[in-house]
Write an enzyme that holds these catalytic residues in place. Structure first.
Site, PDB file in Angstrom:
ATOM      1  N   HIS A 160       0.836  -1.417   0.014  1.00  0.00           N
ATOM      2  CA  HIS A 160       0.060   0.014   0.154  1.00  0.00           C
ATOM      3  C   HIS A 160       0.956   1.175   0.027  1.00  0.00           C
ATOM      4  O   HIS A 160       0.313   2.087  -0.465  1.00  0.00           O
ATOM      5  CB  HIS A 160      -1.064  -0.026   1.078  1.00  0.00           C
ATOM      6  CG  HIS A 160      -0.566   0.367   2.514  1.00  0.00           C
ATOM      7  ND1 HIS A 160      -0.339  -0.565   3.345  1.00  0.00           N
ATOM      8  CD2 HIS A 160      -0.383   1.639   3.015  1.00  0.00           C
ATOM      9  CE1 HIS A 160       0.151   0.045   4.598  1.00  0.00           C
ATOM     10  NE2 HIS A 160      -0.024   1.238   4.307  1.00  0.00           N
ATOM     11  N   ASP A 173       1.197  -7.696   2.482  1.00  0.00           N
ATOM     12  CA  ASP A 173       1.420  -6.185   1.964  1.00  0.00           C
ATOM     13  C   ASP A 173       2.718  -5.930   1.805  1.00  0.00           C
ATOM     14  O   ASP A 173       3.371  -5.091   2.607  1.00  0.00           O
ATOM     15  CB  ASP A 173       0.467  -5.356   3.047  1.00  0.00           C
ATOM     16  CG  ASP A 173       0.174  -3.835   2.911  1.00  0.00           C
ATOM     17  OD1 ASP A 173       0.898  -3.380   1.859  1.00  0.00           O
ATOM     18  OD2 ASP A 173      -0.518  -3.189   3.515  1.00  0.00           O
ATOM     19  N   SER A 176       4.141   2.419   8.176  1.00  0.00           N
ATOM     20  CA  SER A 176       3.905   1.368   7.199  1.00  0.00           C
ATOM     21  C   SER A 176       4.978   1.343   6.684  1.00  0.00           C
ATOM     22  O   SER A 176       5.871   1.986   6.128  1.00  0.00           O
ATOM     23  CB  SER A 176       2.694   2.014   6.283  1.00  0.00           C
ATOM     24  OG  SER A 176       1.611   1.423   6.548  1.00  0.00           O
TER      25      SER A 176
END
Ligand code: ARG
Ligand code: GLU
Length: 734
Positions: free
Chosen positions: A91, A227, A658
């Site tokens: 992402h 991810d 992230s």
């Protein structure tokens, strides 16, 4: 000035005392890497860490920090090979992956694996930033800043000092310095950075793996998302930053993270090293109340309206699905987080906790304390700002974040004011960037969606805010729009009259001279409407908001300092501000609610349990299912023969973390951070160690996807695989 002597001055010996207390379960805190030795090393070692603080952050030799990279300024990534290979989240790289995708060559859907350096895809504007070293500059920044100054005078002196310090920094050719405030303006640190400008896409799994579970599973445990994506830093032939050139070569890092093949067990020490964006742990109750009961509900409502409209079209049309993929994901992400945050704030009784804390605070104030009355002032200021804050939220959410063309009008406004204030020279300074950005911007706008969103959101704005915050030109009575009627057709007409709604129109305008461009933009009806609205907003709520906010910030600085002084038993760490931090904890499950206990790890079996053929969130590639059925896990399975997918730990993380590496006791990579659990999403405001967990992809799942699923084993060959627990497995069969 030494760190410790500085800390003393600011009444920080609290930290030192805490080192001696025993924490069986740490987790809370986002710590500055250069202070670990003084504040955290002992505790980290007691929790199982085998390396030293100096191995994590050192100015003199290569250390873990030299492998940690701020990715594009919004995510974290880490170097995992001697050839500058970067690992981050799917992402985080999604914008780039989308950019390289077309209906014919859809990287989002099919994944992508460069077979050689030459196949790696350049990404205009994408950067990779290293932190070279960090200095304490508090005393220089606060030089001459006395308590008698008003908020504005104080800030302007601080800005002046920061400017002066920055200009006098001795920097290398490619270095920059940025100075940031900590503890709400009580401390300042300078970060000297080096930014690389040529960062190429190396590989990504298909979204069925990289985004498995999509929005349904987002912010939720148990999780089964792969991810991750790979990029590579390129440098000039001297290993220095350079703009993209085909002559650039893979970057040689000072340090890269070895990869642990041994996996994790409950109780294992872990840390997460990265760039957490923003937290607000030291707010007064009244501020949390406003977030919980006014601002979050408004944001949630606006985004729900906007997301539903996009979703409707994305499901029907492949091209729109690609165009809106990244925008949708990012709007949906915060939307769902705010819902979780509100649930968590209620469930953890955050307001009652804050109230009790404030009562204790007040009871600890001595007679004639400089802090007497502080909380009353704060409460009064928040009462005054609340109406403006709500209007500002509606305004910014709608015009700057959810509707594309209105946000573009602010870009054009910069161009117009550059011309009006600084003439052609000022115009030409920013025009090339805006001109080249236009194509990228319009490529992802579908006018019927933008019109529908703007119409629906403007209707919300007019109906939900007091009439005084609606500009004359948009009032129902001025436009003859009935009480229950939507603004859809009015916006539709406005877009029809405008010449700024397509790339063809704008590039025609951009081909003219600066004066004509400025004139054409200014007389465009869409531009004029947004401009008038922005002038009105500035006058009626943005200016009063900013002035009250400056007063609040000054009081918050004082309140944070007061908390540090009055709660010597509490652990204080600075709020996240997109600077490099270390958080550490232990691998562990959690008890979510009465009778519900979560394990720390998920397996490939769980992916298959969620598999829904044809579903846009839970479908899987055919090959993936075959590999699962044949149990082809190669050397990546756990000792029980199962393939781990994700795991959780008590590291205190937030947005921006992230892509951050999950690191074991020895400094090896064990996973990458990508999310938090639903029950703990309120941790930005009210961390609770019993339910706050970060979610990481297990690195062995990443390697399995790369090597076995995608046949991109050449990437694994580049990495350094290690067995810190000594459980060497059989070498991969030839
Ligand atoms: N919640 C994670 C974060 O805050 C993951 C977001 C990406 N996934 C998504 N479905 N939008 O960034
Ligand atoms: N997914 C988040 C990000 O993009 C990290 C998860 C979190 O907010 O904790 O940074």
């Amino acid at each position: 000035m030494s760190i410790l002597c500085h800390l003393n001055r600011l009444v920080f010996p609290v930290f030192i005392v805490l080192l001696n207390s025993t924490f069986s379960f740490a987790g809370e805190g986002m710590w500055l890497p250069q202070l670990l030795k003084a504040l955290n090393e002992k505790e980290m070692k007691s929790m199982g860490m085998k390396i030293s603080a100096e191995d994590i952050y050192s100015v003199n030799k290569g250390s873990l920090k030299d492998a940690i990279v701020h990715f594009g300024g919004f995510c974290t990534s880490e170097v995992i090979s001697s050839k500058g290979l970067l690992l981050t989240n799917h992402h985080c790289g999604f914008g780039q992956i989308q950019n390289h995708s077309t209906v014919e060559n859809n990287l989002i859907k099919n994944g992508f694996w460069a077979k050689s350096f030459a196949d790696e895809l350049p990404n205009k504007g994408l950067t990779a930033t290293f932190i070279d070293y960090i200095d304490d500059v508090t005393s220089k920044v606060l030089d001459g800043v006395g308590s008698e100054l008003t908020a504005a005078a104080r800030q302007s002196l601080i800005d002046k000092n920061i400017d002066k310090i920055s200009k006098n920094y001795s920097l290398g050719k490619h270095q920059k310095v940025m100075i940031r405030s900590f503890f709400d303006g009580n401390n300042y640190y300078a970060f000297v950075t080096t930014t690389f400008l040529d960062v190429r896409l190396v590989g990504t799994p298909p979204e069925s793996i990289g985004k498995f579970g999509a929005d349904t599973d987002n912010w939720v445990w148990p999780r089964h998302t792969g991810d991750f994506s790979f990029f590579r830093i390129y440098a000039d032939k001297n290993n220095q930053p350079a703009e993209y050139s085909k002559d650039n070569v893979p970057f040689t890092p000072k340090h890269f993270l070895p990869i642990s093949m041994d996996g994790v067990e409950p109780g294992d020490f872990t840390m997460v090293f990265g760039f957490p964006g923003r937290t607000t742990q030291y707010l007064p109750e009244v501020a949390v109340d406003q977030i919980l009961n006014s601002l979050n509900p408004a944001r949630i409502n606006i985004r729900e309206t906007s997301l539903q409209i996009m979703d409707k079209y994305m499901r029907k049309d492949e091209k729109i699905k690609i165009q809106y993929a990244a925008k949708y994901a990012s709007l949906a992400n915060a939307y769902k987080k705010w819902i979780g945050e509100n649930l968590g704030l209620k469930k953890s009784k955050a307001l009652a906790k804050k109230e009790k804390y404030e009562n204790t605070f007040t009871s600890r104030l001595e007679k004639n304390s400089p802090y007497t009355g502080l909380l009353n002032d704060v409460n009064r200021l928040y009462d005054s700002i609340s109406g403006y804050a709500l209007a500002r939220e509606y305004y910014a959410e709608i015009l700057q974040r959810n509707v594309d063309l209105t946000s573009y009008m602010f870009t054009l406004q910069r161009l117009v004011s550059a011309y009006e204030n600084n003439g052609e020279a000022g115009f030409q300074k920013i025009f090339p960037g805006i001109k080249s950005g236009a194509e990228v911007f319009y490529k992802d706008v579908d006018l019927k969606i933008d019109i529908e969103k703007f119409g629906a959101l403007l209707t919300l704005y007019v109906d939900r805010l007091p009439a005084g915050f609606v500009p004359e030109l948009l009032r129902r009575e001025s436009l003859g729009i009935n009480k229950d009627e939507s603004y859809h057709s009015m916006i539709s007409d406005l877009y029809k009259q405008s010449s700024l709604t397509t790339y063809n129109e704008i590039s025609e305008i951009f081909s003219k001279d600066p004066k004509t461009i400025t004139d054409l933009i200014k007389k465009d009806p869409l531009y004029a409407t947004i401009f008038e609205w922005s002038v009105f907003a500035n006058k009626t709520f943005l200016t009063p908001y900013n002035s009250l906010k400056a007063d609040i910030d000054l009081k918050q600085a004082m309140y944070t300092r007061a908390q540090l002084e009055k709660f010597p038993e509490k652990r204080f760490y600075p709020d996240a501000n997109s600077t490099l931090r270390v958080t550490y904890g232990q691998v562990n499950g959690y008890s979510a609610q009465d009778a519900v206990n979560y394990h720390h790890v998920t397996y490939l079996d769980g992916v298959l349990e969620k598999y829904k053929p044809g579903d846009y969130e839970f479908d899987l590639p055919k090959k993936y299912i075959e590999l699962y059925n044949k149990k082809e896990f190669d050397r990546y399975a756990d000792k029980n023969g199962k393939l781990p997918v994700c795991f959780i730990a008590s590291n205190h993380t937030t947005g921006g973390n992230s892509g951050s590496p999950g690191i074991d006791a020895h400094g090896n990579l064990i996973g990458i951070n990508f999310d938090r659990v639903w029950e703990g999403t309120m941790s930005d405001i009210n961390y609770d160690a019993s339910i706050c967990r970060n979610i990481m992809v297990d690195v062995r799942y990443i390697l399995w996807v790369v090597d076995v699923f995608a046949d991109a084993g050449h990437l694994v060959d580049e990495m350094k695989l290690v067995h810190p627990k000594g459980k060497k497995k059989k070498k991969k069969a030839a």
